[in-house]
Design a protein around this motif. Sequence first.
Motif, PDB file in Angstrom:
ATOM      1  N   LEU A 200       0.934  -1.303  -0.030  1.00  0.00           N
ATOM      2  CA  LEU A 200      -0.015   0.130  -0.060  1.00  0.00           C
ATOM      3  C   LEU A 200       0.979   1.272   0.001  1.00  0.00           C
ATOM      4  CD1 LEU A 200      -3.105  -0.930   2.493  1.00  0.00           C
ATOM      5  CD2 LEU A 200      -2.700  -0.953  -0.078  1.00  0.00           C
ATOM      6  N   PRO A 201       1.972   1.234   0.765  1.00  0.00           N
ATOM      7  CA  PRO A 201       2.831   2.568   0.476  1.00  0.00           C
ATOM      8  C   PRO A 201       3.170   2.862  -0.812  1.00  0.00           C
ATOM      9  CG  PRO A 201       3.423   1.571   2.629  1.00  0.00           C
ATOM     10  CD  PRO A 201       2.393   0.474   1.866  1.00  0.00           C
ATOM     11  N   VAL A 202       3.601   1.627  -1.337  1.00  0.00           N
ATOM     12  CA  VAL A 202       4.220   1.823  -2.756  1.00  0.00           C
ATOM     13  C   VAL A 202       3.084   2.246  -3.733  1.00  0.00           C
ATOM     14  CG1 VAL A 202       5.419   0.560  -4.751  1.00  0.00           C
ATOM     15  CG2 VAL A 202       5.710  -0.158  -2.237  1.00  0.00           C
ATOM     16  N   VAL A 203       1.679   1.764  -3.363  1.00  0.00           N
ATOM     17  CA  VAL A 203       0.768   2.288  -4.383  1.00  0.00           C
ATOM     18  C   VAL A 203       0.425   3.744  -4.149  1.00  0.00           C
ATOM     19  CG1 VAL A 203      -1.914   2.501  -4.457  1.00  0.00           C
ATOM     20  CG2 VAL A 203      -0.605   0.070  -4.077  1.00  0.00           C
ATOM     21  N   GLY A 204       0.697   4.260  -2.887  1.00  0.00           N
ATOM     22  CA  GLY A 204       0.759   5.532  -2.551  1.00  0.00           C
ATOM     23  C   GLY A 204       1.844   6.382  -3.212  1.00  0.00           C
ATOM     24  N   LEU A 205       2.990   5.918  -3.017  1.00  0.00           N
ATOM     25  CA  LEU A 205       4.235   6.421  -3.965  1.00  0.00           C
ATOM     26  C   LEU A 205       3.661   6.652  -5.421  1.00  0.00           C
ATOM     27  CD1 LEU A 205       7.099   7.251  -4.329  1.00  0.00           C
ATOM     28  CD2 LEU A 205       7.652   4.746  -4.585  1.00  0.00           C
ATOM     29  N   VAL A 206       3.102   5.713  -6.087  1.00  0.00           N
ATOM     30  CA  VAL A 206       2.357   5.893  -7.526  1.00  0.00           C
ATOM     31  C   VAL A 206       1.458   6.990  -7.568  1.00  0.00           C
ATOM     32  CG1 VAL A 206       1.238   4.835  -9.452  1.00  0.00           C
ATOM     33  CG2 VAL A 206       2.761   3.179  -8.134  1.00  0.00           C
ATOM     34  N   VAL A 207       0.632   7.012  -7.002  1.00  0.00           N
ATOM     35  CA  VAL A 207      -0.378   8.255  -6.677  1.00  0.00           C
ATOM     36  C   VAL A 207       0.570   9.562  -6.526  1.00  0.00           C
ATOM     37  CG1 VAL A 207      -2.195   9.218  -5.463  1.00  0.00           C
ATOM     38  CG2 VAL A 207      -2.172   6.828  -5.881  1.00  0.00           C
ATOM     39  N   GLY A 208       1.392   9.500  -5.553  1.00  0.00           N
ATOM     40  CA  GLY A 208       1.921  10.938  -5.096  1.00  0.00           C
ATOM     41  C   GLY A 208       2.861  11.031  -6.656  1.00  0.00           C
ATOM     42  N   ALA A 209       3.518  10.118  -7.051  1.00  0.00           N
ATOM     43  CA  ALA A 209       4.378  10.512  -8.346  1.00  0.00           C
ATOM     44  C   ALA A 209       3.573  11.075  -9.306  1.00  0.00           C
ATOM     45  CB  ALA A 209       5.122   9.380  -8.731  1.00  0.00           C
ATOM     46  N   ILE A 210       2.400  10.731  -9.706  1.00  0.00           N
ATOM     47  CA  ILE A 210       1.503  11.270 -10.552  1.00  0.00           C
ATOM     48  C   ILE A 210       1.235  12.460 -10.397  1.00  0.00           C
ATOM     49  CG2 ILE A 210      -0.736  11.071 -11.712  1.00  0.00           C
ATOM     50  CD1 ILE A 210      -0.259   7.910 -11.347  1.00  0.00           C
ATOM     51  N   CYS A 211       0.803  12.713  -9.141  1.00  0.00           N
ATOM     52  CA  CYS A 211       0.500  14.122  -8.700  1.00  0.00           C
ATOM     53  C   CYS A 211       1.621  15.204  -8.684  1.00  0.00           C
ATOM     54  CB  CYS A 211      -0.180  14.017  -7.085  1.00  0.00           C
ATOM     55  SG  CYS A 211      -1.977  13.036  -7.068  1.00  0.00           S
ATOM     56  N   ALA A 212       2.792  14.860  -8.195  1.00  0.00           N
ATOM     57  CA  ALA A 212       3.905  15.466  -8.168  1.00  0.00           C
ATOM     58  C   ALA A 212       4.256  15.897  -9.590  1.00  0.00           C
ATOM     59  CB  ALA A 212       5.209  15.019  -7.527  1.00  0.00           C
ATOM     60  N   LEU A 213       3.996  14.909 -10.417  1.00  0.00           N
ATOM     61  CA  LEU A 213       4.272  15.227 -11.927  1.00  0.00           C
ATOM     62  C   LEU A 213       3.363  16.439 -12.622  1.00  0.00           C
ATOM     63  CD1 LEU A 213       5.807  14.521 -14.780  1.00  0.00           C
ATOM     64  CD2 LEU A 213       4.045  12.739 -15.047  1.00  0.00           C
ATOM     65  N   VAL A 214       2.199  16.201 -12.158  1.00  0.00           N
ATOM     66  CA  VAL A 214       1.075  17.212 -12.816  1.00  0.00           C
ATOM     67  C   VAL A 214       1.366  18.654 -11.993  1.00  0.00           C
ATOM     68  CG1 VAL A 214      -1.260  18.032 -12.264  1.00  0.00           C
ATOM     69  CG2 VAL A 214      -0.719  15.618 -12.846  1.00  0.00           C
ATOM     70  N   PHE A 215       1.915  18.592 -10.823  1.00  0.00           N
ATOM     71  CA  PHE A 215       2.089  19.841 -10.159  1.00  0.00           C
ATOM     72  C   PHE A 215       3.533  20.448 -10.858  1.00  0.00           C
ATOM     73  CE2 PHE A 215       4.379  22.594  -7.088  1.00  0.00           C
ATOM     74  CZ  PHE A 215       3.155  23.582  -6.649  1.00  0.00           C
ATOM     75  N   ALA A 216       4.429  19.731 -10.949  1.00  0.00           N
ATOM     76  CA  ALA A 216       5.675  20.080 -11.632  1.00  0.00           C
ATOM     77  C   ALA A 216       5.457  20.731 -13.166  1.00  0.00           C
ATOM     78  CB  ALA A 216       6.857  18.960 -11.859  1.00  0.00           C
ATOM     79  N   VAL A 217       4.680  20.084 -13.863  1.00  0.00           N
ATOM     80  CA  VAL A 217       4.425  20.571 -15.137  1.00  0.00           C
ATOM     81  C   VAL A 217       3.620  21.760 -15.228  1.00  0.00           C
ATOM     82  CG1 VAL A 217       3.174  19.829 -17.299  1.00  0.00           C
ATOM     83  CG2 VAL A 217       4.546  18.122 -16.297  1.00  0.00           C
TER      84      VAL A 217
END
Length: 265
Positions: A37-54
């Motif tokens: 589950l924390p790795v699933v959270g990492l996937v979610v967080g990485a996608i959200c961070a990419l959206v913010f960075a772009v």
Amino acid sequence: MMKQFFAALQFMTRLPVPARWTADLSLNSYARGVIWLPVVGLVVGAICALVFAVTQPLFGTPLAALLTVVANAMVTGAFHLDGLADTCDGIFSARQRDRMLDIMRDSRIGTNGALAMIFAIGLRLMAIVALNGIPGGAIPYIIAAPCLSRALIGLLMYRQRYARENGLGNVYIGQISGHHFAVMLLLGFLLTLLFTRMHGAIAGLIVLAIAYGYRARINAVLGGQTGDTLGCGVEIFEWLFLLAALLLATLLRTTLLHFTPGLLL
């Protein structure tokens, strides 16, 4: 092991996972898969961070933060927001326990649930905006928050009673072992430490303490946990982590300004 990861990813997000990748998994396999589950959270967080960075250089921080919150809801299918709304509708209804559980199962959203979603979205949005003004910016916290929150819901699963006779939450609640609970908690804090250093880890410990209080309160009111209270926990733990990190950053800056007034000028 990878099948368990993909099963957890499929259960907790709306990301497409081919059926063959989770074929032949038993319900016990889902319970053992909580370590992912924390790795699933990492996937979610990485996608959200990419959206913010772009989007942040294009539209500015406030709109980028809003799009990041939207991305989180889209990736998870607003799964946890729904749990937040249902839980608040139930526990703030001032009814008897059985009636609370009936209200939580109702697909309609009441006033308490609607307000809870508005407050949660607003808090997450403003916390991201504020965190982007601290050294290192908001991106590390956008990544770490989903990792930590999904690790902390292990508190709501391990040695807990399921408040209903049946439901999706029964896959996890009361079904995970102490080993699995320890692994998911450790992994969540390691990922938090990796991205946010000691500052984020301390914020995580603050949320951990609050999470015990949340668990006790839900148990006292409902007599156990449900799938909705798990989703509610994910939402609450995420924005509490962001707020705790922001509070620590503010306190650190205030302390530095007090003792070394010329350092940050």
